[in-house]
Design a protein around this motif. Structure first.
Motif, PDB file in Angstrom:
ATOM      1  N   ALA A 151      55.837 -18.351  -7.073  1.00 24.31           N
ATOM      2  CA  ALA A 151      56.353 -17.071  -7.568  1.00 24.31           C
ATOM      3  C   ALA A 151      57.236 -17.281  -8.792  1.00 24.31           C
ATOM      4  CB  ALA A 151      57.136 -16.354  -6.469  1.00 24.31           C
ATOM      5  N   VAL A 152      58.115 -18.264  -8.753  1.00 17.44           N
ATOM      6  CA  VAL A 152      58.996 -18.536  -9.897  1.00 17.44           C
ATOM      7  C   VAL A 152      58.188 -19.016 -11.090  1.00 17.44           C
ATOM      8  CG1 VAL A 152      60.854 -20.036 -10.720  1.00 17.44           C
ATOM      9  CG2 VAL A 152      61.023 -18.976  -8.479  1.00 17.44           C
ATOM     10  N   GLY A 153      57.213 -19.877 -10.840  1.00 10.73           N
ATOM     11  CA  GLY A 153      56.373 -20.372 -11.935  1.00 10.73           C
ATOM     12  C   GLY A 153      55.558 -19.265 -12.590  1.00 10.73           C
ATOM     13  N   LEU A 154      55.009 -18.375 -11.778  1.00  8.91           N
ATOM     14  CA  LEU A 154      54.243 -17.267 -12.342  1.00  8.91           C
ATOM     15  C   LEU A 154      55.130 -16.329 -13.150  1.00  8.91           C
ATOM     16  CD1 LEU A 154      51.865 -16.346  -9.379  1.00  8.91           C
ATOM     17  CD2 LEU A 154      51.227 -17.372 -11.563  1.00  8.91           C
ATOM     18  N   HIS A 155      56.339 -16.101 -12.645  1.00  9.56           N
ATOM     19  CA  HIS A 155      57.239 -15.181 -13.352  1.00  9.56           C
ATOM     20  C   HIS A 155      57.813 -15.804 -14.626  1.00  9.56           C
ATOM     21  CE1 HIS A 155      60.141 -12.059 -14.082  1.00  9.56           C
ATOM     22  NE2 HIS A 155      61.131 -12.937 -14.040  1.00  9.56           N
ATOM     23  N   LEU A 156      58.390 -16.973 -14.507  1.00  7.64           N
ATOM     24  CA  LEU A 156      59.042 -17.589 -15.664  1.00  7.64           C
ATOM     25  C   LEU A 156      58.060 -18.276 -16.603  1.00  7.64           C
ATOM     26  CD1 LEU A 156      62.214 -19.144 -13.990  1.00  7.64           C
ATOM     27  CD2 LEU A 156      62.012 -16.984 -15.229  1.00  7.64           C
ATOM     28  N   GLY A 157      57.052 -18.927 -16.044  1.00 11.57           N
ATOM     29  CA  GLY A 157      56.123 -19.688 -16.875  1.00 11.57           C
ATOM     30  C   GLY A 157      55.037 -18.857 -17.514  1.00 11.57           C
ATOM     31  N   HIS A 158      54.563 -17.836 -16.802  1.00  7.50           N
ATOM     32  CA  HIS A 158      53.441 -17.050 -17.298  1.00  7.50           C
ATOM     33  C   HIS A 158      53.791 -15.596 -17.594  1.00  7.50           C
ATOM     34  CE1 HIS A 158      50.659 -20.332 -16.634  1.00  7.50           C
ATOM     35  NE2 HIS A 158      51.206 -20.523 -15.449  1.00  7.50           N
ATOM     36  N   GLY A 159      55.044 -15.220 -17.344  1.00  6.38           N
ATOM     37  CA  GLY A 159      55.485 -13.877 -17.679  1.00  6.38           C
ATOM     38  C   GLY A 159      54.970 -12.778 -16.758  1.00  6.38           C
TER      39      GLY A 159
ATOM     40  N   TRP B 213      57.815  -9.714 -11.447  1.00  2.00           N
ATOM     41  CA  TRP B 213      58.172 -10.088 -10.079  1.00  2.00           C
ATOM     42  C   TRP B 213      57.362  -9.295  -9.062  1.00  2.00           C
ATOM     43  CZ3 TRP B 213      60.178 -14.011  -7.778  1.00  2.00           C
ATOM     44  CH2 TRP B 213      61.063 -14.841  -8.450  1.00  2.00           C
ATOM     45  N   LEU B 214      57.151  -8.023  -9.329  1.00  2.00           N
ATOM     46  CA  LEU B 214      56.437  -7.184  -8.367  1.00  2.00           C
ATOM     47  C   LEU B 214      54.988  -7.621  -8.175  1.00  2.00           C
ATOM     48  CD1 LEU B 214      57.834  -3.655  -9.220  1.00  2.00           C
ATOM     49  CD2 LEU B 214      58.386  -5.102  -7.266  1.00  2.00           C
ATOM     50  N   ALA B 215      54.449  -8.379  -9.087  1.00  2.00           N
ATOM     51  CA  ALA B 215      53.105  -8.934  -8.929  1.00  2.00           C
ATOM     52  C   ALA B 215      53.157 -10.370  -8.414  1.00  2.00           C
ATOM     53  CB  ALA B 215      52.353  -8.879 -10.251  1.00  2.00           C
ATOM     54  N   ALA B 216      54.154 -11.140  -8.855  1.00  2.00           N
ATOM     55  CA  ALA B 216      54.229 -12.556  -8.489  1.00  2.00           C
ATOM     56  C   ALA B 216      54.595 -12.761  -7.022  1.00  2.00           C
ATOM     57  CB  ALA B 216      55.241 -13.274  -9.386  1.00  2.00           C
ATOM     58  N   VAL B 217      55.503 -11.963  -6.504  1.00  2.00           N
ATOM     59  CA  VAL B 217      55.965 -12.167  -5.125  1.00  2.00           C
ATOM     60  C   VAL B 217      54.869 -11.884  -4.097  1.00  2.00           C
ATOM     61  CG1 VAL B 217      57.609 -11.377  -3.384  1.00  2.00           C
ATOM     62  CG2 VAL B 217      58.397 -11.931  -5.675  1.00  2.00           C
ATOM     63  N   PRO B 218      54.153 -10.761  -4.160  1.00  2.00           N
ATOM     64  CA  PRO B 218      53.075 -10.564  -3.175  1.00  2.00           C
ATOM     65  C   PRO B 218      51.986 -11.632  -3.270  1.00  2.00           C
ATOM     66  CG  PRO B 218      53.594  -8.488  -4.230  1.00  2.00           C
ATOM     67  CD  PRO B 218      54.344  -9.562  -4.970  1.00  2.00           C
ATOM     68  N   LEU B 219      51.679 -12.061  -4.481  1.00  2.00           N
ATOM     69  CA  LEU B 219      50.694 -13.124  -4.645  1.00  2.00           C
ATOM     70  C   LEU B 219      51.182 -14.414  -3.992  1.00  2.00           C
ATOM     71  CD1 LEU B 219      47.991 -13.950  -5.884  1.00  2.00           C
ATOM     72  CD2 LEU B 219      49.226 -14.542  -7.963  1.00  2.00           C
ATOM     73  N   ALA B 220      52.462 -14.721  -4.164  1.00  2.00           N
ATOM     74  CA  ALA B 220      53.038 -15.926  -3.561  1.00  2.00           C
ATOM     75  C   ALA B 220      53.044 -15.819  -2.035  1.00  2.00           C
ATOM     76  CB  ALA B 220      54.443 -16.166  -4.085  1.00  2.00           C
ATOM     77  N   VAL B 221      53.297 -14.642  -1.508  1.00  2.00           N
ATOM     78  CA  VAL B 221      53.262 -14.462  -0.049  1.00  2.00           C
ATOM     79  C   VAL B 221      51.853 -14.713   0.481  1.00  2.00           C
ATOM     80  CG1 VAL B 221      53.486 -12.757   1.789  1.00  2.00           C
ATOM     81  CG2 VAL B 221      55.265 -12.936   0.057  1.00  2.00           C
ATOM     82  N   VAL B 222      50.856 -14.214  -0.214  1.00  2.00           N
ATOM     83  CA  VAL B 222      49.465 -14.441   0.199  1.00  2.00           C
ATOM     84  C   VAL B 222      49.141 -15.928   0.161  1.00  2.00           C
ATOM     85  CG1 VAL B 222      47.058 -14.042  -0.469  1.00  2.00           C
ATOM     86  CG2 VAL B 222      48.669 -12.142  -0.432  1.00  2.00           C
ATOM     87  N   VAL B 223      49.559 -16.608  -0.891  1.00  2.00           N
ATOM     88  CA  VAL B 223      49.324 -18.058  -0.989  1.00  2.00           C
ATOM     89  C   VAL B 223      50.075 -18.797   0.120  1.00  2.00           C
ATOM     90  CG1 VAL B 223      49.737 -20.102  -2.427  1.00  2.00           C
ATOM     91  CG2 VAL B 223      48.761 -18.032  -3.425  1.00  2.00           C
TER      92      VAL B 223
END
Length: 118
Positions: A76-84, A87-97
């Motif tokens: 989640a942090v990598g998707l948010h900070l590294g790929h922009g 958060w509302l998209a990165a966190v649910p994706l991270a939960v699924v992973v």
């Protein structure tokens, strides 16, 4: 009153007293420090609950379950900070992973231990 109600009332009273203290004397009891302590304490409490649930389910003490959550959090942090990614998209994706990694670990590792000789 039952013991649970007394404990709940004491907890609510203590939390209210701390929040009032942050407003009355912010230089001595900073709100940011209080919130940081609440967040870190909640995280530690959730890890403890996970340890107990893992032990009751498998009868083995497994400290690696925290690392599974760490993989999802790092994603989640990598998707948010590294790929922009927001958060509302990165966190649910991270939960699924995280759920997928936990399921894979259960299928590939824990089931083998459950069926193994003691």
């Amino acid at each position: 009153m039952s013991g649970r109600r007394i404990a709940a009332a004491a907890t609510v009273t203590a939390a209210a007293a701390v929040l009032v203290a942050t407003q009355v004397a912010p230089e001595r009891v900073p709100l940011g420090i209080v919130l940081q302590g609440a967040i870190l304490g909640s995280g530690t409490g959730l890890l403890a609950v996970g340890l107990v649930l893992t032990y009751r389910a498998t009868r083995a003490i497994n400290f690696a379950y925290g690392a599974i959550g760490g993989v999802a959090a790092a994603l989640a942090v990598g998707l948010h900070l590294g790929h922009g990614l927001p958060w509302l998209a990165a966190v649910p994706l991270a939960v699924v992973v995280g759920v997928a990694v936990g399921g894979a670990v259960e299928r590939l590792v824990i089931r083998r231990f459950r069926d193994a000789h003691r």
